[in-house]
Design a protein around this motif. Structure first.
Motif, short mmCIF file in Angstrom:
data_model
loop_
_atom_site.label_atom_id
_atom_site.label_comp_id
_atom_site.label_asym_id
_atom_site.label_seq_id
_atom_site.Cartn_x
_atom_site.Cartn_y
_atom_site.Cartn_z
N SER A 62 0.82 -1.08 -0.07
CA SER A 62 0.13 0.12 -0.04
C SER A 62 0.92 1.28 0.03
O SER A 62 0.24 2.28 -0.06
CB SER A 62 -0.83 0.28 1.10
OG SER A 62 -0.24 0.24 2.43
N PRO A 66 -1.16 1.95 -4.78
CA PRO A 66 -2.31 3.19 -4.78
C PRO A 66 -1.98 4.23 -5.93
O PRO A 66 -2.78 4.84 -6.30
CB PRO A 66 -2.53 3.73 -3.70
CG PRO A 66 -2.14 2.61 -2.62
CD PRO A 66 -1.01 2.05 -3.27
N TYR A 69 -3.37 3.41 -8.99
CA TYR A 69 -4.80 3.49 -9.31
C TYR A 69 -5.29 5.19 -9.43
O TYR A 69 -6.42 5.42 -10.18
CB TYR A 69 -5.44 3.05 -7.99
CG TYR A 69 -4.95 1.68 -7.59
CD1 TYR A 69 -4.47 0.71 -8.39
CD2 TYR A 69 -4.65 1.28 -6.19
CE1 TYR A 69 -4.07 -0.35 -8.10
CE2 TYR A 69 -4.29 -0.07 -5.70
CZ TYR A 69 -3.91 -0.67 -6.87
OH TYR A 69 -3.28 -1.91 -6.23
N CYS A 111 -9.51 -1.81 -9.30
CA CYS A 111 -8.13 -1.55 -8.83
C CYS A 111 -7.94 -2.56 -7.76
O CYS A 111 -6.72 -2.62 -7.15
CB CYS A 111 -8.18 -0.14 -8.35
SG CYS A 111 -8.34 0.98 -9.66
N GLY A 115 -4.24 -5.40 -6.12
CA GLY A 115 -3.98 -5.36 -4.50
C GLY A 115 -4.31 -6.51 -4.09
O GLY A 115 -3.24 -7.09 -3.19
N THR A 147 -5.93 -2.48 2.59
CA THR A 147 -5.72 -2.21 0.95
C THR A 147 -7.11 -1.38 0.63
O THR A 147 -6.96 -0.48 -0.07
CB THR A 147 -5.63 -3.40 0.09
OG1 THR A 147 -4.28 -4.16 0.72
CG2 THR A 147 -5.24 -3.19 -1.14
N ILE A 151 -7.76 2.51 -1.33
CA ILE A 151 -8.26 2.51 -2.83
C ILE A 151 -9.69 3.27 -2.89
O ILE A 151 -9.70 4.12 -3.84
CB ILE A 151 -8.41 0.91 -3.24
CG1 ILE A 151 -7.15 0.41 -3.42
CG2 ILE A 151 -9.24 1.16 -4.73
CD1 ILE A 151 -7.32 -1.17 -3.75
N VAL A 154 -8.56 6.91 -2.45
CA VAL A 154 -7.99 7.46 -3.77
C VAL A 154 -8.99 7.56 -4.94
O VAL A 154 -8.91 8.56 -5.65
CB VAL A 154 -6.79 6.43 -4.25
CG1 VAL A 154 -6.33 6.83 -5.64
CG2 VAL A 154 -5.72 6.57 -3.20
N TRP A 178 0.88 12.26 -2.00
CA TRP A 178 0.97 10.65 -1.66
C TRP A 178 2.40 10.56 -0.87
O TRP A 178 2.33 10.11 0.58
CB TRP A 178 0.96 9.90 -2.88
CG TRP A 178 0.99 8.40 -2.30
CD1 TRP A 178 2.21 7.61 -2.14
CD2 TRP A 178 -0.18 7.83 -1.94
NE1 TRP A 178 1.61 6.21 -1.53
CE2 TRP A 178 0.09 6.51 -1.65
CE3 TRP A 178 -1.49 8.28 -1.65
CZ2 TRP A 178 -0.78 5.45 -0.95
CZ3 TRP A 178 -2.45 7.26 -1.23
CH2 TRP A 178 -2.31 5.91 -0.80
#
Length: 270
Positions: A62, A66, A69, A111, A115, A147, A151, A154, A178
């Protein structure tokens, strides 16, 4: 509900088939495996409990995955405008909020595939040497609490924010955020790192470790101390809820604005 599922299914199938999703996930995930430090899962003793092993793997992936994504989903709504299909979509009987929610759910599900695949592959490499079938179950738990919430957060911002700024600008800002908001050690600069809002799942991963150790920066003193409680099972659950809800905020705002605009333009169209 039928329209929502139809949009989500279409979005999922379209995103899951993109080579860019899988290529970027493999590159970033592979880089993390190769470059992991001494705290990485490869260096854990063989008697480490399964939940700690999988929690460390989930946190590792992680940290960077991401990013792929967010980059991938950044052009979803903007692309409809560029292709001039937005007026056609607006003419359909379902509400704009339904279409937006379907894109969100389908994007999150698509996405989530790389993961989940990364965690299961990691478990497959751990099973021959640890001989603990519980690794599989804990992998699913880690996916759900470490996870998937990140997601969702994001995806919420990546879908909506590029409609307000350009897609390239959003991508640059997203990369900057990020690293600033997830991996900048508290104390160096004011940062959201180590708070309940950290989408890499620091609090949830710390709960999986379960031995009093902090996975990364969860609870480290810094700005906004009310968002930095001591890591516990309760604060891990709170972090999961806050991360998901925070990702829904831009969707709710966008849905409200779309609904208001539709009501204002309907008499003119009529």
């Amino acid at each position: 509900m039928t329209a929502l599922l139809a949009v989500a299914r279409y979005e999922f199938r379209m995103q899951a088939r993109k080579r860019s999703l899988w290529i970027s996930a493999v590159l970033l995930g592979g880089a993390l495996v190769v470059l992991q430090g001494e705290r990485g899962p490869h260096h854990l003793p063989l008697d480490t409990p399964a939940r700690e092993v999988v929690g460390t793997w989930a946190l590792l992936f992680s940290i960077l995955m991401p990013l792929a994504y967010g980059m991938l989903l950044a052009d979803r709504l903007v692309r409809d405008r560029k292709l001039r299909v937005e007026p056609l979509l607006e003419s359909l009987p379902h509400a704009p909020a339904t279409r937006l929610a379907g894109k969100f759910l389908g994007g999150v599900a698509a996405c989530g595939l790389p993961g989940l695949a990364a965690l299961l592959i990691a478990v497959a490499t751990e099973l021959p040497k640890r001989h603990d079938p519980a690794l599989i179950g804990w992998a699913l738990v880690a996916f759900a609490v470490v996870t998937l919430p990140g997601i969702a957060m994001v995806a919420g911002f990546a879908l909506v924010c590029p409609t307000l700024v350009s897609v390239p600008l959003f991508r640059v800002l997203f990369v900057g955020y990020w690293f600033w908001g997830n991996m900048l050690a508290p104390g160096l600069l004011p940062s959201l790192t180590g708070t309940l809002l950290t989408p890499i799942g620091d609090y949830a991963a710390t709960w999986l470790l379960g031995n009093g150790a902090t996975a990364l920066f969860a609870g480290t003193p810094g700005i906004l101390p009310f968002l930095r409680p001591d890591p516990t099972a309760a604060t891990a659950a709170a972090s999961v809820a806050v991360i998901v809800l925070f990702g829904l905020i831009p969707l709710a705002v966008a849905a409200f604005l779309a609904h208001r605009n539709a009501r204002q333009t309907w008499p003119a169209k009529a």
